[in-house]
Every structure is written in structure tokens, then in C-alpha cells.
Design a protein around this motif. Structure first.
Motif, PDB file in Angstrom:
ATOM      1  N   ALA A   1       0.827  -1.204   0.000  1.00  0.00           N
ATOM      2  CA  ALA A   1       0.000   0.000   0.000  1.00  0.00           C
ATOM      3  C   ALA A   1       0.866   1.261   0.000  1.00  0.00           C
ATOM      4  N   ASP A   2       1.931   1.253   0.788  1.00  0.00           N
ATOM      5  CA  ASP A   2       2.830   2.417   0.834  1.00  0.00           C
ATOM      6  C   ASP A   2       3.480   2.679  -0.525  1.00  0.00           C
ATOM      7  N   ILE A   3       3.942   1.610  -1.160  1.00  0.00           N
ATOM      8  CA  ILE A   3       4.598   1.755  -2.465  1.00  0.00           C
ATOM      9  C   ILE A   3       3.585   2.162  -3.531  1.00  0.00           C
ATOM     10  N   CYS A   4       2.389   1.593  -3.487  1.00  0.00           N
ATOM     11  CA  CYS A   4       1.340   1.979  -4.436  1.00  0.00           C
ATOM     12  C   CYS A   4       0.997   3.457  -4.294  1.00  0.00           C
ATOM     13  N   GLU A   5       0.914   3.939  -3.068  1.00  0.00           N
ATOM     14  CA  GLU A   5       0.617   5.358  -2.845  1.00  0.00           C
ATOM     15  C   GLU A   5       1.719   6.243  -3.409  1.00  0.00           C
ATOM     16  N   ALA A   6       2.962   5.866  -3.178  1.00  0.00           N
ATOM     17  CA  ALA A   6       4.092   6.647  -3.695  1.00  0.00           C
ATOM     18  C   ALA A   6       4.086   6.653  -5.224  1.00  0.00           C
ATOM     19  N   CYS A   7       3.829   5.506  -5.811  1.00  0.00           N
ATOM     20  CA  CYS A   7       3.786   5.407  -7.268  1.00  0.00           C
ATOM     21  C   CYS A   7       2.634   6.244  -7.818  1.00  0.00           C
ATOM     22  N   GLY A   8       1.481   6.137  -7.198  1.00  0.00           N
ATOM     23  CA  GLY A   8       0.327   6.911  -7.635  1.00  0.00           C
ATOM     24  C   GLY A   8       0.566   8.409  -7.552  1.00  0.00           C
ATOM     25  N   GLU A   9       1.219   8.837  -6.489  1.00  0.00           N
ATOM     26  CA  GLU A   9       1.527  10.262  -6.334  1.00  0.00           C
ATOM     27  C   GLU A   9       2.470  10.739  -7.431  1.00  0.00           C
ATOM     28  N   GLU A  10       3.499   9.949  -7.703  1.00  0.00           N
ATOM     29  CA  GLU A  10       4.449  10.328  -8.750  1.00  0.00           C
ATOM     30  C   GLU A  10       3.771  10.345 -10.118  1.00  0.00           C
ATOM     31  N   CYS A  11       3.016   9.317 -10.421  1.00  0.00           N
ATOM     32  CA  CYS A  11       2.355   9.246 -11.728  1.00  0.00           C
ATOM     33  C   CYS A  11       1.364  10.387 -11.919  1.00  0.00           C
ATOM     34  N   SER A  12       0.715  10.803 -10.852  1.00  0.00           N
ATOM     35  CA  SER A  12      -0.274  11.878 -10.973  1.00  0.00           C
ATOM     36  C   SER A  12       0.359  13.219 -11.357  1.00  0.00           C
ATOM     37  N   LYS A  13       1.679  13.340 -11.213  1.00  0.00           N
ATOM     38  CA  LYS A  13       2.386  14.572 -11.583  1.00  0.00           C
ATOM     39  C   LYS A  13       2.552  14.714 -13.092  1.00  0.00           C
ATOM     40  N   HIS A  14       2.367  13.624 -13.823  1.00  0.00           N
ATOM     41  CA  HIS A  14       2.599  13.618 -15.264  1.00  0.00           C
ATOM     42  C   HIS A  14       1.258  13.556 -15.997  1.00  0.00           C
ATOM     43  N   GLN A  15       1.156  14.287 -17.077  1.00  0.00           N
ATOM     44  CA  GLN A  15      -0.114  14.412 -17.784  1.00  0.00           C
ATOM     45  C   GLN A  15      -0.368  13.327 -18.827  1.00  0.00           C
ATOM     46  N   MET A  16       0.603  12.451 -19.063  1.00  0.00           N
ATOM     47  CA  MET A  16       0.401  11.406 -20.053  1.00  0.00           C
ATOM     48  C   MET A  16      -0.748  10.495 -19.611  1.00  0.00           C
ATOM     49  N   GLU A  17      -1.496   9.997 -20.566  1.00  0.00           N
ATOM     50  CA  GLU A  17      -2.639   9.145 -20.244  1.00  0.00           C
ATOM     51  C   GLU A  17      -2.229   7.903 -19.457  1.00  0.00           C
ATOM     52  N   HIS A  18      -1.096   7.286 -19.840  1.00  0.00           N
ATOM     53  CA  HIS A  18      -0.659   6.072 -19.140  1.00  0.00           C
ATOM     54  C   HIS A  18      -0.306   6.375 -17.682  1.00  0.00           C
TER      55      HIS A  18
END
Length: 109
Positions: free
Chosen positions: A72-89
Motif C-alpha cells: 500500500a505504501d509503495i502503491c501510494e508513492a507510485c500513484g503520487e508520482e504518476c499523478s504529476k505527469h499528464q500522459m494518459e498512461h
């Protein structure tokens, strides 16, 4: 406890791992790959922990809850980082990671 009791979390982890792999492979094709380095790194870590968590839950491991808390901790960190980028993926990955983190937190409780 095992597969049937933890199926929703197992499914969330497997989906998250697949989407993280897709995100990482898409990030390496972006024009500014260096800008995507942290995203790629977290995608790979997240996919790895998600697969491991799904495997332990499927086996009914007594350590599954502890690993899911870390997942859960790693998923949250990944989700936070990915949300910074506007690419659809990246945006898709951010949504899936956050949903997986929620499932893992419920499972680990």
C-alpha cells in the motif's frame, strides 16, 4: 484465510502490476526519459511488490498482511508520482495505484 477471502485485493494487485508495467514501458518511450526516471523506478517497484503480494495472498501466507501494508505504501508513492505527469498512461496508473493501495490497506487491517 486465502485466495477466496482476499480475492478483491489479489485482483487489485494483479491489475496494478500490469498497469505499472505498461506505464513504465510507455515512460521509456517518452521524449524526455530522464524526466520520467522516478516514475519508471516506482512503476517497477510497485509492479514487483504487487505481484509478490498477490502470490502470498493466493497461498494464504501468514505474512500476506504485512506485505500488503508495505505494498500500500509503495502503491501510494507510485500513484503520487504518476499523478504529476499528464500522459494518459501515467494518469491511469495513478488511479489504479490509489485503488490498489486502498484494497491493500483494507486487507492489512
Amino acid at each position: 484465510m486465502g485466495y477466496h477471502e482476499w480475492k478483491s485485493c489479489i485482483d487489485a494487485c494483479l491489475q496494478c502490476a500490469a498497469v505499472c508495467n505498461h506505464c513504465a514501458s510507455s515512460c521509456v518511450k517518452e521524449e524526455d526519459v530522464k524526466m520520467m526516471a522516478r516514475c519508471i523506478e516506482l512503476d517497477m517497484q510497485c509492479a514487483t511488490i504487487c505481484y509478490a503480494s498477490a502470490q502470498l495472498m493466493s497461498m494464504g501466507s501468514t505474512q500476506a498482511k504485512q506485505l500488503c501494508a508495505i505494498c500500500a505504501d509503495i502503491c501510494e508513492a507510485c500513484g503520487e508520482e504518476c499523478s504529476k505527469h499528464q500522459m494518459e498512461h501515467c494518469q491511469e496508473c495513478a488511479r489504479i495505484c490509489k485503488a490498489c493501495a486502498e484494497e491493500c490497506r483494507k486487507m492489512a487491517a
